[in-house]
Motif scaffolding. Structure first.
Motif, mmCIF file in Angstrom:
data_model
loop_
_atom_site.group_PDB
_atom_site.id
_atom_site.type_symbol
_atom_site.label_atom_id
_atom_site.label_comp_id
_atom_site.label_asym_id
_atom_site.label_seq_id
_atom_site.Cartn_x
_atom_site.Cartn_y
_atom_site.Cartn_z
ATOM 1 N N ILE A 174 31.254 25.058 -86.882
ATOM 2 C CA ILE A 174 31.098 24.944 -88.404
ATOM 3 C C ILE A 174 31.281 23.618 -88.812
ATOM 4 O O ILE A 174 30.572 22.766 -89.718
ATOM 5 C CB ILE A 174 32.118 25.811 -89.051
ATOM 6 N N VAL A 196 40.996 18.640 -79.971
ATOM 7 C CA VAL A 196 41.514 18.612 -78.662
ATOM 8 C C VAL A 196 40.424 18.422 -77.649
ATOM 9 O O VAL A 196 40.799 17.791 -76.344
ATOM 10 C CB VAL A 196 42.215 19.793 -78.273
ATOM 11 N N LEU A 232 45.671 29.382 -84.063
ATOM 12 C CA LEU A 232 46.098 29.900 -82.837
ATOM 13 C C LEU A 232 47.748 29.560 -82.780
ATOM 14 O O LEU A 232 48.247 28.831 -83.724
ATOM 15 C CB LEU A 232 45.673 28.936 -81.474
ATOM 16 N N SER A 234 49.037 27.141 -81.278
ATOM 17 C CA SER A 234 49.134 25.490 -81.095
ATOM 18 C C SER A 234 48.430 25.054 -82.429
ATOM 19 O O SER A 234 48.492 23.829 -82.775
ATOM 20 C CB SER A 234 48.002 25.071 -79.997
HETATM 21 P P1 NAD Z 1 34.717 26.785 -82.932
HETATM 22 O O1 NAD Z 1 35.253 27.474 -81.814
HETATM 23 O O2 NAD Z 1 33.089 26.621 -82.768
HETATM 24 O O3 NAD Z 1 35.451 25.270 -83.086
HETATM 25 C C1 NAD Z 1 36.679 25.110 -83.326
HETATM 26 C C2 NAD Z 1 37.074 23.666 -82.766
HETATM 27 O O4 NAD Z 1 38.666 23.445 -83.010
HETATM 28 C C3 NAD Z 1 36.796 23.436 -81.335
HETATM 29 O O5 NAD Z 1 36.090 22.340 -81.120
HETATM 30 C C4 NAD Z 1 38.231 23.183 -80.833
HETATM 31 O O6 NAD Z 1 38.242 22.520 -79.737
HETATM 32 C C5 NAD Z 1 38.889 22.846 -81.821
HETATM 33 N N1 NAD Z 1 40.417 22.829 -81.849
HETATM 34 C C6 NAD Z 1 40.945 24.110 -81.287
HETATM 35 N N2 NAD Z 1 42.280 23.525 -81.363
HETATM 36 C C7 NAD Z 1 42.370 22.220 -81.843
HETATM 37 C C8 NAD Z 1 43.579 21.609 -82.366
HETATM 38 N N3 NAD Z 1 44.917 22.044 -82.063
HETATM 39 N N4 NAD Z 1 43.210 20.336 -82.927
HETATM 40 C C9 NAD Z 1 42.181 20.048 -83.009
HETATM 41 N N5 NAD Z 1 40.974 20.564 -82.773
HETATM 42 C C10 NAD Z 1 41.053 21.958 -82.349
HETATM 43 O O7 NAD Z 1 34.848 27.662 -84.241
HETATM 44 P P2 NAD Z 1 33.884 27.639 -85.376
HETATM 45 O O8 NAD Z 1 32.732 28.645 -85.243
HETATM 46 O O9 NAD Z 1 33.651 26.016 -85.879
HETATM 47 O O10 NAD Z 1 35.173 28.156 -86.409
HETATM 48 C C11 NAD Z 1 36.274 27.422 -86.897
HETATM 49 C C12 NAD Z 1 37.335 28.264 -87.579
HETATM 50 O O11 NAD Z 1 36.757 28.522 -88.984
HETATM 51 C C13 NAD Z 1 37.388 29.690 -86.949
HETATM 52 O O12 NAD Z 1 38.365 29.850 -85.963
HETATM 53 C C14 NAD Z 1 37.797 30.848 -88.396
HETATM 54 O O13 NAD Z 1 39.190 30.657 -88.199
HETATM 55 C C15 NAD Z 1 37.474 29.778 -89.583
HETATM 56 N N6 NAD Z 1 36.121 30.491 -89.948
HETATM 57 C C16 NAD Z 1 36.486 30.787 -91.464
HETATM 58 C C17 NAD Z 1 35.322 31.306 -92.402
HETATM 59 C C18 NAD Z 1 35.815 31.408 -93.687
HETATM 60 O O14 NAD Z 1 35.052 32.478 -94.142
HETATM 61 N N7 NAD Z 1 36.395 30.705 -94.260
HETATM 62 C C19 NAD Z 1 34.289 31.875 -91.588
HETATM 63 C C20 NAD Z 1 34.039 31.528 -90.464
HETATM 64 C C21 NAD Z 1 35.087 30.799 -89.428
#
Ligand code: NAD
Length: 339
Positions: A174, A196, A232, A234
């Motif tokens: 996203i 990370v 998470l 973390s």
């Molecule tokens: P994704 O798994 O593609 O990306 C998440 C990124 O976060 C990864 O690159 C990961 O390495 C990074 N990450 C994990 N822990 C971290 C940390 N401690 N510090 C820095 N980076 C870290 O996920 P995505 O599809 O891009 O979605 C991200 C989040 O958006 C989802 O987990 C969900 O909670 C949220 N989301 C919200 C909506 C909404 O309606 N607002 C819709 C979809 C998803």
């Protein structure tokens, strides 16, 4: 040969009607009509659904009566179940290790909401730079005096995003779309990111995004932070007082991930003191409740967790759900979104 049985949770698909017609021809769909979790458990104990091969949950909003899918519930599933195909990007209602221990594969709707969620982040980023919630209040007041006051106040505080620095916390699917929309190909912001896992040189080059290895340095160098990480252990309170204090005076923050990634009380303090100029929040600490202090702040844009909420997202959820079952049970094609 008899058709494999698929247990449908909630309503049948409403967008992918052609796919659904073919699906019903290839599989014997049994519907759960339990009115409570206890009733669903009783139905499982009575083997009411038969030798189910896959569970299908094509909607985020519907089919939630059995939740939470904890170890006890999963242990009651017929031994024939091999796949759980669900809509939605999250799966906090489900104990994935217990599912895996039963050798049940899980697929979800990952990616379906990327466009909608990144569009909403773009809107929030614009809104925190231009203070559009406050402007809307001024227009909706219907009071010429308030209208003028709001106009004059915003004239002192609004700036263009162009040339300013976006600090991306997380660079997942996203956030990459957000960066594409607000970076050099969009609003013209410079982009720094912390994750990370560092992105490949090709991705950094394509997005013109500079990696910053230290989260606090990202805070210090950014004009607007965009938070997009999974929730998470973390990432609980990843954005806290230390981070907020490190942010530039007068900077902004946007959150489209999950409410508890930000320490809400510490964010409120940073806004109350004026250290942060504005915030845009789609997700909230104690949803569906929204903190009254935030509701009262005119410099804060609030939305009701609608990031991914668009008909296109739901239609794509259905396509992924149905295709994953078909690929797994019938055509042996690879799964589209295995978790
Ligand atoms: P994704 O798994 O593609 O990306 C998440 C990124 O976060 C990864 O690159 C990961 O390495 C990074 N990450 C994990 N822990 C971290 C940390 N401690 N510090 C820095 N980076 C870290 O996920 P995505 O599809 O891009 O979605 C991200 C989040 O958006 C989802 O987990 C969900 O909670 C949220 N989301 C919200 C909506 C909404 O309606 N607002 C819709 C979809 C998803």
């Amino acid at each position: 040969m008899s058709r494999p049985i698929v247990l449908l949770l909630g309503e049948p698909p409403i967008y992918q009607t052609e796919l659904w017609k073919a699906f019903e021809a290839n599989f014997r769909v049994v519907r759960d009509t339990s009115s409570s979790r206890d009733a669903f458990i009783a139905a499982l104990k009575e083997n009411k659904f038969g030798a189910v091969s896959a569970i299908l949950k094509p909607s985020v909003e519907a089919g939630n009566i059995p939740s939470p899918w904890n170890k006890d519930l999963i242990s009651l599933l017929p031994p024939s179940v091999r796949l759980f195909s669900a809509a939605g990007a999250g799966f906090d209602y489900l104990d994935l290790p217990s599912l895996n221990a039963r050798d049940i594969t899980f697929t979800n709707g990952r990616g379906a909401g990327d466009t909608a969620t990144s569009d909403l982040a773009l809107y929030l980023i614009l809104s925190v730079f231009r203070l559009t919630s406050y402007a809307e209040f001024g227009a909706r007041s219907g009071d010429p005096k308030v209208f003028d006051e709001v106009h004059n106040e915003i004239a002192k505080k609004a700036v263009n995003p162009k040339g300013r620095v976006l600090g991306a916390v997380g660079l997942g699917a996203i956030q990459k779309e957000i960066v594409r929309k607000v970076g050099y190909t969009g609003l013209g912001m410079k982009v720094l990111y912390y994750d990370v896992v560092r992105a490949s040189p090709e991705v950094e080059e394509k997005l013109q995004a500079e990696y910053v290895a230290d989260l606090l340095e990202l805070a210090r160098r950014s004009d607007c932070i965009s938070v997009s990480v999974p929730y998470l252990d973390s990432t609980h309170h990843l954005i806290n007082k230390e981070f907020l204090d490190a942010m530039k005076p007068g900077s902004r923050i946007v959150n489209t991930s999950r409410g508890k990634v930000i320490h809400e009380a510490e964010l409120v303090s940073a806004l109350e003191s004026g250290h942060l100029l504005s915030a845009g929040l789609d997700v909230h600490y104690d949803e569906p409740k929204v903190l009254p202090k935030l509701i009262a702040m005119r410099n804060v844009t609030l939305t009701a967790h609608i990031g991914g909420v668009a008909q296109d997202t739901h239609s794509e959820f259905e396509r992924l759900c149905l295709t994953n079952v078909d690929n797994f049970l019938r055509t042996n094609e690879p799964l589209l979104t295995e978790v």
